[in-house]
Design a protein around this motif. Structure first.
Motif, mmCIF file in Angstrom:
data_model
loop_
_atom_site.group_PDB
_atom_site.id
_atom_site.type_symbol
_atom_site.label_atom_id
_atom_site.label_comp_id
_atom_site.label_asym_id
_atom_site.label_seq_id
_atom_site.Cartn_x
_atom_site.Cartn_y
_atom_site.Cartn_z
ATOM 1 N N ASN A 46 0.806 -1.222 0.000
ATOM 2 C CA ASN A 46 0.000 0.000 0.000
ATOM 3 C C ASN A 46 0.843 1.277 0.000
ATOM 4 O OD1 ASN A 46 -2.682 -1.102 0.065
ATOM 5 N ND2 ASN A 46 -2.270 -1.761 2.166
ATOM 6 N N LEU A 47 2.125 1.150 -0.295
ATOM 7 C CA LEU A 47 3.008 2.305 -0.151
ATOM 8 C C LEU A 47 2.602 3.451 -1.070
ATOM 9 C CD1 LEU A 47 5.465 2.928 1.635
ATOM 10 C CD2 LEU A 47 6.910 2.443 -0.340
ATOM 11 N N GLY A 48 2.130 3.141 -2.266
ATOM 12 C CA GLY A 48 1.729 4.197 -3.181
ATOM 13 C C GLY A 48 0.550 5.004 -2.699
ATOM 14 N N SER A 49 -0.256 4.422 -1.802
ATOM 15 C CA SER A 49 -1.423 5.103 -1.233
ATOM 16 C C SER A 49 -1.124 5.719 0.122
ATOM 17 C CB SER A 49 -2.579 4.111 -1.094
ATOM 18 O OG SER A 49 -2.925 3.555 -2.351
ATOM 19 N N THR A 50 0.138 5.755 0.497
ATOM 20 C CA THR A 50 0.562 6.271 1.791
ATOM 21 C C THR A 50 0.951 7.742 1.663
ATOM 22 O OG1 THR A 50 1.343 4.085 2.482
ATOM 23 C CG2 THR A 50 2.252 5.990 3.651
ATOM 24 N N TYR A 51 0.618 8.526 2.692
ATOM 25 C CA TYR A 51 0.913 9.966 2.711
ATOM 26 C C TYR A 51 1.914 10.273 3.823
ATOM 27 C CZ TYR A 51 -2.973 10.997 -0.464
ATOM 28 O OH TYR A 51 -3.798 11.067 -1.552
ATOM 29 N N PHE A 52 2.774 11.238 3.545
ATOM 30 C CA PHE A 52 3.777 11.692 4.501
ATOM 31 C C PHE A 52 3.589 13.191 4.696
ATOM 32 C CE2 PHE A 52 8.062 13.466 5.330
ATOM 33 C CZ PHE A 52 8.396 12.751 6.476
ATOM 34 N N ALA A 53 3.353 13.610 5.955
ATOM 35 C CA ALA A 53 3.113 15.024 6.265
ATOM 36 C C ALA A 53 4.132 15.506 7.290
ATOM 37 C CB ALA A 53 1.693 15.231 6.783
ATOM 38 N N TRP A 54 4.415 16.814 7.247
ATOM 39 C CA TRP A 54 5.513 17.364 8.052
ATOM 40 C C TRP A 54 5.144 18.737 8.570
ATOM 41 C CZ3 TRP A 54 10.065 14.931 9.266
ATOM 42 C CH2 TRP A 54 11.085 15.719 9.815
ATOM 43 N N SER A 55 5.646 19.059 9.787
ATOM 44 C CA SER A 55 5.528 20.404 10.343
ATOM 45 C C SER A 55 6.804 20.709 11.112
ATOM 46 C CB SER A 55 4.319 20.503 11.272
ATOM 47 O OG SER A 55 4.178 21.820 11.784
ATOM 48 N N GLY A 56 7.398 21.864 10.823
ATOM 49 C CA GLY A 56 8.627 22.252 11.503
ATOM 50 C C GLY A 56 9.809 22.294 10.569
ATOM 51 N N SER A 57 10.975 22.524 11.127
ATOM 52 C CA SER A 57 12.202 22.628 10.355
ATOM 53 C C SER A 57 12.553 21.277 9.726
ATOM 54 C CB SER A 57 13.354 23.081 11.260
ATOM 55 O OG SER A 57 14.584 23.011 10.592
ATOM 56 N N THR A 58 13.236 21.322 8.597
ATOM 57 C CA THR A 58 13.723 20.089 7.987
ATOM 58 C C THR A 58 15.190 19.832 8.335
ATOM 59 O OG1 THR A 58 14.314 21.242 5.944
ATOM 60 C CG2 THR A 58 12.104 20.262 6.072
ATOM 61 N N SER A 59 15.743 20.656 9.214
ATOM 62 C CA SER A 59 17.115 20.461 9.678
ATOM 63 C C SER A 59 17.129 19.454 10.812
ATOM 64 C CB SER A 59 17.721 21.779 10.167
ATOM 65 O OG SER A 59 17.777 22.719 9.108
ATOM 66 N N SER A 60 17.998 18.495 10.722
ATOM 67 C CA SER A 60 18.087 17.462 11.756
ATOM 68 C C SER A 60 18.321 18.078 13.127
ATOM 69 C CB SER A 60 19.232 16.503 11.419
ATOM 70 O OG SER A 60 19.012 15.865 10.188
ATOM 71 N N ASP A 61 17.796 17.384 14.148
ATOM 72 C CA ASP A 61 17.934 17.790 15.544
ATOM 73 C C ASP A 61 17.128 19.032 15.891
ATOM 74 O OD1 ASP A 61 19.677 15.646 16.099
ATOM 75 O OD2 ASP A 61 21.373 16.801 15.331
ATOM 76 N N GLN A 62 16.135 19.382 15.054
ATOM 77 C CA GLN A 62 15.208 20.467 15.347
ATOM 78 C C GLN A 62 13.850 19.872 15.734
ATOM 79 O OE1 GLN A 62 15.969 23.875 15.434
ATOM 80 N NE2 GLN A 62 18.007 22.969 15.309
ATOM 81 N N PRO A 63 13.077 20.564 16.570
ATOM 82 C CA PRO A 63 11.751 20.054 16.960
ATOM 83 C C PRO A 63 10.837 19.966 15.740
ATOM 84 C CG PRO A 63 12.465 21.821 18.425
ATOM 85 C CD PRO A 63 13.411 21.817 17.266
ATOM 86 N N ILE A 64 10.155 18.836 15.607
ATOM 87 C CA ILE A 64 9.303 18.629 14.428
ATOM 88 C C ILE A 64 8.055 17.820 14.808
ATOM 89 C CG2 ILE A 64 11.144 18.796 12.744
ATOM 90 C CD1 ILE A 64 9.892 15.337 13.622
ATOM 91 N N TYR A 65 7.128 17.790 13.879
ATOM 92 C CA TYR A 65 5.984 16.881 13.914
ATOM 93 C C TYR A 65 5.908 16.216 12.548
ATOM 94 C CZ TYR A 65 1.084 15.384 13.383
ATOM 95 O OH TYR A 65 -0.067 14.657 13.123
ATOM 96 N N TYR A 66 5.636 14.903 12.527
ATOM 97 C CA TYR A 66 5.362 14.269 11.243
ATOM 98 C C TYR A 66 4.263 13.228 11.396
ATOM 99 C CZ TYR A 66 8.240 10.082 12.410
ATOM 100 O OH TYR A 66 8.765 8.940 12.975
ATOM 101 N N ARG A 67 3.681 12.883 10.258
ATOM 102 C CA ARG A 67 2.581 11.918 10.222
ATOM 103 C C ARG A 67 2.750 11.031 8.989
ATOM 104 N NH1 ARG A 67 -2.704 14.931 9.270
ATOM 105 N NH2 ARG A 67 -2.009 15.964 11.191
ATOM 106 N N VAL A 68 2.516 9.757 9.153
ATOM 107 C CA VAL A 68 2.485 8.811 8.042
ATOM 108 C C VAL A 68 1.126 8.128 8.067
ATOM 109 C CG1 VAL A 68 3.580 6.849 6.906
ATOM 110 C CG2 VAL A 68 4.975 8.414 8.293
ATOM 111 N N GLN A 69 0.394 8.233 6.972
ATOM 112 C CA GLN A 69 -0.954 7.658 6.891
ATOM 113 C C GLN A 69 -1.039 6.696 5.718
ATOM 114 O OE1 GLN A 69 -2.709 11.799 7.030
ATOM 115 N NE2 GLN A 69 -4.399 10.652 7.956
ATOM 116 N N SER A 70 -1.452 5.488 6.036
ATOM 117 C CA SER A 70 -1.650 4.425 5.055
ATOM 118 C C SER A 70 -3.080 3.926 5.195
ATOM 119 C CB SER A 70 -0.654 3.287 5.339
ATOM 120 O OG SER A 70 -1.073 2.064 4.792
ATOM 121 N N PRO A 71 -3.585 3.182 4.226
ATOM 122 C CA PRO A 71 -4.881 2.535 4.442
ATOM 123 C C PRO A 71 -4.882 1.628 5.672
ATOM 124 C CG PRO A 71 -4.325 2.482 2.114
ATOM 125 C CD PRO A 71 -3.110 3.006 2.835
#
Length: 365
Positions: free
Chosen positions: A307-332
């Motif tokens: 189901n990888l093609g139907s999976t979504y990846f969402a992000w909030s925050g800096s894309t620099s490593s070691d910075q505070p972030i939020y992410y979400r991965v949604q699959s069926p």
């Protein structure tokens, strides 16, 4: 973790070792077996010296081993303790878990520091049977961190042995029943339906996110952190624009008290990913599925890849490593959320959740 199926059509991810946190956790913590003091870390690593053991064999299934471990644990308890640890498998009881510290949430069941060494060993045998080696070590790393937090704050709201065991429903080889183990920053829900098992929902958190004991550095959620940055840093400008959420998110949404809720798909769809990006995303997903024992995780990993093609990846925050972030991965099949608590220690305080669509607490099995 079991490798992905041989008939997989897309490249399989490989697992690099976690930072020293989990690859050496068993060796570093084995001296703390059955200790209840925070100085001794309370939580223990997998060992052959436990006073209560369950016979593991290549022929036995993880479900049967877990059932045997639960029955062995119950046999160590007094009638009063059995009444305390067992309850009916109602939605109200299933939902009675939280990432909050002791003083802010009332839990049910038996707390580890109230048990004898034999009883504590029997609880750990349940986790050893249901989880992979990596998953067990991750639980050890999280509970140990709470002992470190107790030492640094002096608060009795925290402690490496401030974790509860509870059994909901009647343990059997055919019915549906759940083992709950959790406390501050941890809620493991192990549901068995016959030979089928799930950990959904499971909350993993940690504070401090990194710590050092006896000269060894530990980071229980290193993979969940590093592999997410690897995904987001691989995106091109168009993909990144789609991935970044319109509104900043700083806390997991589907955490404690949110059973039955769902989120609309947001972010960038993996159907737009290159082969290399898909490999990175699948490696991140595997990090969340692999705490379940290898036998049971295999089919979930296979479905995640299909189901990888139907999976979504969402992000909030800096894309620099070691910075505070939020992410979400949604699959069926599942939803994953991860959030640094930005006002409570930057990157040193993490909340994260894994849920399965329609199958939390084994509802779909």
């Amino acid at each position: 973790m079991l490798p992905l199926p041989r008939n997989s059509v897309s490249p399989r991810p490989f697992r690099r070792p976690r930072r020293a946190a989990l690859t050496v956790a068993t060796a570093a913590l084995v001296a703390a077996v059955l200790s209840t003091s925070d100085a001794g870390l309370g939580s223990v690593a997998r060992t052959d010296t436990d006073t209560t053991t369950v016979a593991y064999s290549a022929e036995a299934t993880a479900a049967s081993e877990t059932l045997a471990a639960v029955n062995a644990f119950l046999a160590t308890l007094s009638s009063t303790q059995q009444s305390t640890v067992q309850a009916s498998r109602t939605q109200s009881n299933l939902s009675q878990w939280s990432n909050l510290p002791d003083g802010l949430f009332t839990r049910a069941g038996l707390r580890m520091d109230t048990l004898t060494s034999t009883q504590r060993a029997a609880v750990l045998a349940i986790l050893q049977a249901a989880l992979s080696d990596e998953g067990y070590e991750q639980v050890v790393g999280i509970t140990t961190a709470d002992g470190v937090l107790h030492t640094s704050t002096g608060s009795d709201d925290y402690g490496s042995d401030h974790y509860w065991i509870r059994i909901l429903g009647t343990p059997s080889s055919t019915g549906r029943w759940t083992v709950q183990y959790g406390g501050h920053h941890l809620a493991v829900n192990i549901t068995l339906t016959g030979d089928t098992m799930t950990l959904a929902p499971t909350l993993f958190g940690v504070q401090p996110a990194t710590y050092t004991l006896n000269g060894v550095s530990y980071e229980p959620l290193a993979g969940e952190t590093d592999k997410a940055f690897a995904v987001v840093q691989s995106l091109d400008s168009t993909q990144l624009a789609a991935a970044v959420l319109d509104t900043a998110v700083t806390e997991i949404i589907l955490g404690a008290g949110q059973d039955g809720k769902t989120l609309a798909y947001e972010g960038v769809q993996a159907s737009t990913f290159t082969t290399a990006q898909r490999t990175l995303l699948l490696d991140l997903v595997a990090e969340w599925i692999s705490p379940l024992n290898d036998e049971q995780a295999a089919s979930k990993l296979e479905s995640a890849e299909a189901n990888l093609g139907s999976t979504y990846f969402a992000w909030s925050g800096s894309t620099s490593s070691d910075q505070p972030i939020y992410y979400r991965v949604q699959s069926p099949d599942f939803t994953i959320e991860f959030a640094h608590q930005r006002n409570m220690g930057g990157t040193s305080h993490i909340h994260a959740i894994y849920r399965e669509t329609g199958n939390d607490y084994g509802a779909g099995d």
